[in-house]
Write a protein that holds these residues in place. Structure first.
Motif, PDB file in Angstrom:
ATOM      1  N   VAL A   1      20.037   5.658 -13.451  1.00 29.28           N
ATOM      2  CA  VAL A   1      18.671   5.507 -13.947  1.00 29.28           C
ATOM      3  C   VAL A   1      17.989   6.873 -13.920  1.00 29.28           C
ATOM      4  CG1 VAL A   1      16.498   4.235 -13.688  1.00 29.28           C
ATOM      5  CG2 VAL A   1      18.642   3.225 -12.882  1.00 29.28           C
ATOM      6  N   THR A   2      17.159   7.155 -14.913  1.00 24.64           N
ATOM      7  CA  THR A   2      16.450   8.429 -14.951  1.00 24.64           C
ATOM      8  C   THR A   2      15.320   8.407 -13.929  1.00 24.64           C
ATOM      9  OG1 THR A   2      16.950   8.672 -17.300  1.00 24.64           O
ATOM     10  CG2 THR A   2      15.214  10.065 -16.408  1.00 24.64           C
ATOM     11  N   LEU A   3      15.621   8.962 -12.740  1.00 25.04           N
ATOM     12  CA  LEU A   3      14.664   8.991 -11.643  1.00 25.04           C
ATOM     13  C   LEU A   3      14.703  10.361 -10.982  1.00 25.04           C
ATOM     14  CD1 LEU A   3      15.456   5.556  -9.967  1.00 25.04           C
ATOM     15  CD2 LEU A   3      13.336   6.148 -11.126  1.00 25.04           C
ATOM     16  N   SER A   4      13.586  10.795 -10.448  1.00 25.05           N
ATOM     17  CA  SER A   4      13.545  12.079  -9.747  1.00 25.05           C
ATOM     18  C   SER A   4      12.838  11.891  -8.413  1.00 25.05           C
ATOM     19  CB  SER A   4      12.814  13.138 -10.589  1.00 25.05           C
ATOM     20  OG  SER A   4      11.520  12.701 -10.923  1.00 25.05           O
ATOM     21  N   GLY A   5      13.648  11.832  -7.350  1.00 26.27           N
ATOM     22  CA  GLY A   5      13.069  11.716  -6.022  1.00 26.27           C
ATOM     23  C   GLY A   5      12.791  13.097  -5.438  1.00 26.27           C
ATOM     24  N   LYS A   6      11.921  13.150  -4.436  1.00 24.99           N
ATOM     25  CA  LYS A   6      11.584  14.405  -3.785  1.00 24.99           C
ATOM     26  C   LYS A   6      12.085  14.389  -2.355  1.00 24.99           C
ATOM     27  CE  LYS A   6       7.415  15.119  -6.570  1.00 24.99           C
ATOM     28  NZ  LYS A   6       5.931  15.313  -6.544  1.00 24.99           N
ATOM     29  N   THR A   7      12.631  15.516  -1.919  1.00 23.25           N
ATOM     30  CA  THR A   7      13.158  15.629  -0.564  1.00 23.25           C
ATOM     31  C   THR A   7      12.076  15.320   0.465  1.00 23.25           C
ATOM     32  OG1 THR A   7      14.669  17.356  -1.320  1.00 23.25           O
ATOM     33  CG2 THR A   7      14.337  17.150   1.060  1.00 23.25           C
ATOM     34  N   ARG A   8      12.412  14.476   1.427  1.00 24.13           N
ATOM     35  CA  ARG A   8      11.536  14.058   2.529  1.00 24.13           C
ATOM     36  C   ARG A   8      10.316  13.261   2.066  1.00 24.13           C
ATOM     37  NH1 ARG A   8      12.958  19.207   4.063  1.00 24.13           N
ATOM     38  NH2 ARG A   8      10.964  20.065   3.353  1.00 24.13           N
ATOM     39  N   VAL A   9      10.227  12.979   0.775  1.00 22.27           N
ATOM     40  CA  VAL A   9       9.120  12.171   0.256  1.00 22.27           C
ATOM     41  C   VAL A   9       9.646  10.888  -0.377  1.00 22.27           C
ATOM     42  CG1 VAL A   9       7.207  12.064  -1.386  1.00 22.27           C
ATOM     43  CG2 VAL A   9       7.664  14.182  -0.130  1.00 22.27           C
ATOM     44  N   GLY A  10      10.716  11.031  -1.157  1.00 19.69           N
ATOM     45  CA  GLY A  10      11.309   9.865  -1.803  1.00 19.69           C
ATOM     46  C   GLY A  10      10.826   9.696  -3.225  1.00 19.69           C
ATOM     47  N   TYR A  11      10.924   8.476  -3.721  1.00 22.61           N
ATOM     48  CA  TYR A  11      10.561   8.164  -5.100  1.00 22.61           C
ATOM     49  C   TYR A  11       9.126   7.668  -5.170  1.00 22.61           C
ATOM     50  CZ  TYR A  11      15.663   8.161  -5.601  1.00 22.61           C
ATOM     51  OH  TYR A  11      16.987   8.513  -5.586  1.00 22.61           O
TER      52      TYR A  11
ATOM     53  N   GLY B   1       0.781  -1.235   0.000  1.00 23.18           N
ATOM     54  CA  GLY B   1       0.000   0.000   0.000  1.00 23.18           C
ATOM     55  C   GLY B   1       0.806   1.276   0.000  1.00 23.18           C
ATOM     56  N   GLU B   2       2.140   1.178  -0.020  1.00 17.79           N
ATOM     57  CA  GLU B   2       2.965   2.385  -0.025  1.00 17.79           C
ATOM     58  C   GLU B   2       2.969   3.015  -1.416  1.00 17.79           C
ATOM     59  OE1 GLU B   2       6.757   2.226   2.018  1.00 17.79           O
ATOM     60  OE2 GLU B   2       6.227   0.263   2.855  1.00 17.79           O
ATOM     61  N   THR B   3       3.092   4.347  -1.443  1.00 15.84           N
ATOM     62  CA  THR B   3       3.121   5.079  -2.711  1.00 15.84           C
ATOM     63  C   THR B   3       4.468   5.727  -2.983  1.00 15.84           C
ATOM     64  OG1 THR B   3       2.256   7.079  -1.647  1.00 15.84           O
ATOM     65  CG2 THR B   3       0.648   5.542  -2.629  1.00 15.84           C
ATOM     66  N   HIS B   4       5.266   5.939  -1.936  1.00 14.48           N
ATOM     67  CA  HIS B   4       6.583   6.545  -2.090  1.00 14.48           C
ATOM     68  C   HIS B   4       7.592   5.773  -1.242  1.00 14.48           C
ATOM     69  CE1 HIS B   4       4.059   9.819  -3.551  1.00 14.48           C
ATOM     70  NE2 HIS B   4       5.139  10.295  -4.162  1.00 14.48           N
ATOM     71  N   ILE B   5       8.845   5.857  -1.655  1.00 13.89           N
ATOM     72  CA  ILE B   5       9.906   5.155  -0.929  1.00 13.89           C
ATOM     73  C   ILE B   5      11.200   5.949  -1.064  1.00 13.89           C
ATOM     74  CG2 ILE B   5      10.536   3.726  -2.919  1.00 13.89           C
ATOM     75  CD1 ILE B   5      11.011   1.424  -0.945  1.00 13.89           C
ATOM     76  N   SER B   6      12.000   5.976  -0.022  1.00 13.97           N
ATOM     77  CA  SER B   6      13.218   6.787  -0.011  1.00 13.97           C
ATOM     78  C   SER B   6      14.459   5.911  -0.098  1.00 13.97           C
ATOM     79  CB  SER B   6      13.281   7.613   1.276  1.00 13.97           C
ATOM     80  OG  SER B   6      13.455   6.751   2.400  1.00 13.97           O
ATOM     81  N   SER B   7      15.594   6.558  -0.404  1.00  9.87           N
ATOM     82  CA  SER B   7      16.870   5.848  -0.435  1.00  9.87           C
ATOM     83  C   SER B   7      17.188   5.258   0.929  1.00  9.87           C
ATOM     84  CB  SER B   7      17.993   6.796  -0.872  1.00  9.87           C
ATOM     85  OG  SER B   7      17.804   7.228  -2.197  1.00  9.87           O
ATOM     86  N   THR B   8      16.815   5.997   1.990  1.00 15.78           N
ATOM     87  CA  THR B   8      17.066   5.522   3.353  1.00 15.78           C
ATOM     88  C   THR B   8      16.303   4.238   3.641  1.00 15.78           C
ATOM     89  OG1 THR B   8      17.420   7.791   4.119  1.00 15.78           O
ATOM     90  CG2 THR B   8      16.956   6.116   5.796  1.00 15.78           C
ATOM     91  N   GLN B   9      15.057   4.166   3.160  1.00 15.60           N
ATOM     92  CA  GLN B   9      14.272   2.947   3.356  1.00 15.60           C
ATOM     93  C   GLN B   9      14.898   1.764   2.622  1.00 15.60           C
ATOM     94  OE1 GLN B   9      10.499   5.116   2.232  1.00 15.60           O
ATOM     95  NE2 GLN B   9       9.614   3.641   3.669  1.00 15.60           N
ATOM     96  N   PHE B  10      15.332   1.996   1.385  1.00 16.25           N
ATOM     97  CA  PHE B  10      16.016   0.943   0.643  1.00 16.25           C
ATOM     98  C   PHE B  10      17.248   0.481   1.419  1.00 16.25           C
ATOM     99  CE2 PHE B  10      13.943   2.449  -3.381  1.00 16.25           C
ATOM    100  CZ  PHE B  10      13.410   1.226  -3.757  1.00 16.25           C
TER     101      PHE B  10
END
Length: 224
Positions: free
Chosen positions: A57-67, A30-39
């Protein structure tokens, strides 16, 4: 698309499927976002390594939100080639080869085994998981018709090099080698070695080391 002039390090390529697998599990939860820290926490590596891996990889994460997980899965699938279909031949329909033919999970990662080749005439004309078994002598003819250029090598070790030579001569450009034999091929042929026995040896060795360390610690604690 990543910079085509930058060669992705092999350790990165080995880790990216880990991230993909965890992202899919997170989405199922059920998660919608994930961060580098979680990985990093779940996989047991440093967050800076995760960020560096994702830089390819072409990715754009958001600060305090993640990918965003859906976008992350799509990007990783595409980057790793799992979203494309790749046809392959299997060489060696014995116990290991037949297990690979039965493995439906390969299709989920873009690999379609479309035919298998063996030297046993009793297997010719049979099917495993709807995949036809042909005699090895038919390989060159079928390759010319299909242009399949990926081969999975699962033959007995004593004929591994001979079979690899024939695969290359017949038009195979990439070999997934499941034998414990390190085949020799021209430089332009891609080889990925996946020896179950080598990995088993590493596991046995690491287990022995841990058991010996545990035994020494017990001796220290008992003062013997």
């Amino acid at each position: 698309m990543p910079n085509i002039f930058v060669k992705v390090p092999e350790p990165t390529l080995r880790r990216l499927p880990w991230y993909l697998a965890y992202a899919k599990l997170a989405r199922q939860g059920g998660e919608t976002h994930i961060s580098s820290t979680q990985f990093a926490q779940k996989i047991g590596i440093d967050a800076s390594v995760v960020a560096k891996d994702f830089s390819f990889v072409t990715l754009s994460g958001k600060t305090r939100v993640g990918y965003e997980i859906d976008e992350l899965i799509r990007a990783l699938d595409e980057f790793l080639g799992f979203s494309n279909r790749h046809s392959a031949f299997l060489f060696g329909a014995g116990s290991l080869g037949s297990s690979l033919l039965h493995d439906g999970g390969l299709k989920q990662y873009g690999l379609d085994l479309v035919a298998a080749f063996d030297v046993k005439y009793e297997l010719v004309g049979t099917y495993i998981n709807h995949i036809p078994i042909q005699h090895l002598d038919k390989f060159e003819e079928i390759q010319r018709q299909t242009r399949v250029n990926i081969g999975v090598l699962a033959v007995p070790v004593e004929v591994a090099q001979e079979t690899a030579d024939r695969m290359v001569a017949g038009g195979i450009k990439a070999i997934w080698n499941f034998t414990p034999f390190r085949i020799r091929v021209p430089e332009n042929i891609v080889v990925q070695n996946t020896s179950l026995y080598a990995h088993l040896a590493v596991m046995f060795n690491r287990l022995r080391e841990e058991q010996e360390l545990e035994a020494r610690n017990v001796l220290k604690q008992t003062g013997l």
